[in-house]
Enzyme design. Structure first.
Site, PDB file in Angstrom:
ATOM      1  N   ILE A  94       0.917  -0.821   0.259  1.00  0.00           N
ATOM      2  CA  ILE A  94      -0.069   0.436   0.201  1.00  0.00           C
ATOM      3  C   ILE A  94       1.148   0.649  -0.266  1.00  0.00           C
ATOM      4  CG2 ILE A  94      -1.240   1.484   1.427  1.00  0.00           C
ATOM      5  CD1 ILE A  94      -3.287  -0.468   2.679  1.00  0.00           C
ATOM      6  N   TYR A  95       0.771   2.388  -1.340  1.00  0.00           N
ATOM      7  CA  TYR A  95       1.869   2.983  -1.346  1.00  0.00           C
ATOM      8  C   TYR A  95       0.974   4.065  -1.430  1.00  0.00           C
ATOM      9  CZ  TYR A  95       6.268   0.583  -0.101  1.00  0.00           C
ATOM     10  OH  TYR A  95       6.842  -0.289   0.087  1.00  0.00           O
ATOM     11  N   GLY A 106      -4.241   6.202   1.962  1.00  0.00           N
ATOM     12  CA  GLY A 106      -3.709   4.423   2.635  1.00  0.00           C
ATOM     13  C   GLY A 106      -4.549   3.941   3.006  1.00  0.00           C
ATOM     14  N   ASN A 133       9.831   1.122   9.894  1.00  0.00           N
ATOM     15  CA  ASN A 133       8.381   1.951   9.645  1.00  0.00           C
ATOM     16  C   ASN A 133       7.936   1.691  10.722  1.00  0.00           C
ATOM     17  OD1 ASN A 133       6.639   3.670   8.660  1.00  0.00           O
ATOM     18  ND2 ASN A 133       6.438   2.397   6.342  1.00  0.00           N
ATOM     19  N   TYR A 140      -1.025  -0.109  10.917  1.00  0.00           N
ATOM     20  CA  TYR A 140      -2.164  -1.072  11.416  1.00  0.00           C
ATOM     21  C   TYR A 140      -2.579  -1.798  12.317  1.00  0.00           C
ATOM     22  CZ  TYR A 140      -0.218  -1.769   5.698  1.00  0.00           C
ATOM     23  OH  TYR A 140       0.302  -1.406   4.543  1.00  0.00           O
ATOM     24  N   LYS A 142      -3.404   0.246  14.915  1.00  0.00           N
ATOM     25  CA  LYS A 142      -4.712   1.048  15.178  1.00  0.00           C
ATOM     26  C   LYS A 142      -5.820   0.594  14.220  1.00  0.00           C
ATOM     27  CE  LYS A 142      -6.016   3.781  11.904  1.00  0.00           C
ATOM     28  NZ  LYS A 142      -6.017   5.520  11.478  1.00  0.00           N
TER      29      LYS A 142
END
Length: 175
Positions: A94-95, A106, A133, A140, A142
């Site tokens: 996912i970018y 996102g 990161n 993720y 969250k």
């Protein structure tokens, strides 16, 4: 904003958005040599042709005003980068372009991945995220993901550790 499925005709668009978003995300924390080596391989025309033609992999582009601002790649079955979980969908990428960070792009792509997982009737969604990161790890976490393992990701000549995180879909009431 629209989300549309990528096809082989999108190879140049994928090469462009993939290279740009990966560079924006990781260039400050990695050497130019390692970045170049990774980008030349991961986003080569030959590699992208294989990925775009893979029946167990899907790409989705998010577009705003006819501009591609991010993308999603998911894998199932034998196309997953790890074979640790049965009946699972992997979010491989996912970018989102940096200028659109904080604008829920996102999250929209993540929700698309969950929609695909539901359509494919999988039990688990998982991904790998670089242990440094922290922004992505928070995102993720969250969203309910928990770490379950680690693996090595080669960025050029540098071996980096990715946390493997998963979300059991039977724990969600709805998505």
């Amino acid at each position: 904003m629209i989300i549309r499925k990528g096809t082989i005709q999108d190879i140049e668009k994928l090469k462009e958005i993939g290279t740009l978003t990966f560079t924006e995300t990781f260039s400050l924390d990695n050497s130019q040599e390692n970045m170049n080596a990774y980008l030349e391989d991961a986003f080569s025309t030959e590699n992208l042709k294989v990925e775009l033609n893979d029946q167990n992999a899907e790409f989705y582009f998010v577009e705003l005003d006819q501009k591609t601002i991010g993308y999603l790649k998911v894998n199932i079955g034998t196309s997953q980068t790890e074979k640790k979980l049965k009946n699972a969908l992997e979010i491989e990428r996912i970018y989102v372009l940096q200028e659109f960070h904080g604008k829920k792009v996102g999250q929209i792509l993540y929700e698309k991945a969950l929609e695909l997982a539901k359509m494919k009737d999988v039990e688990t969604v998982w991904l790998g995220v670089w242990e440094q990161n922290l922004k992505a790890i928070r995102f993720y976490t969250k969203n309910g993901f928990v770490p379950f393992d680690k693996h090595i990701f080669k960025l050029g000549y540098d071996e980096q550790t990715d946390l493997l995180m998963k979300l059991e879909l039977n724990t969600l009431t709805s998505f």
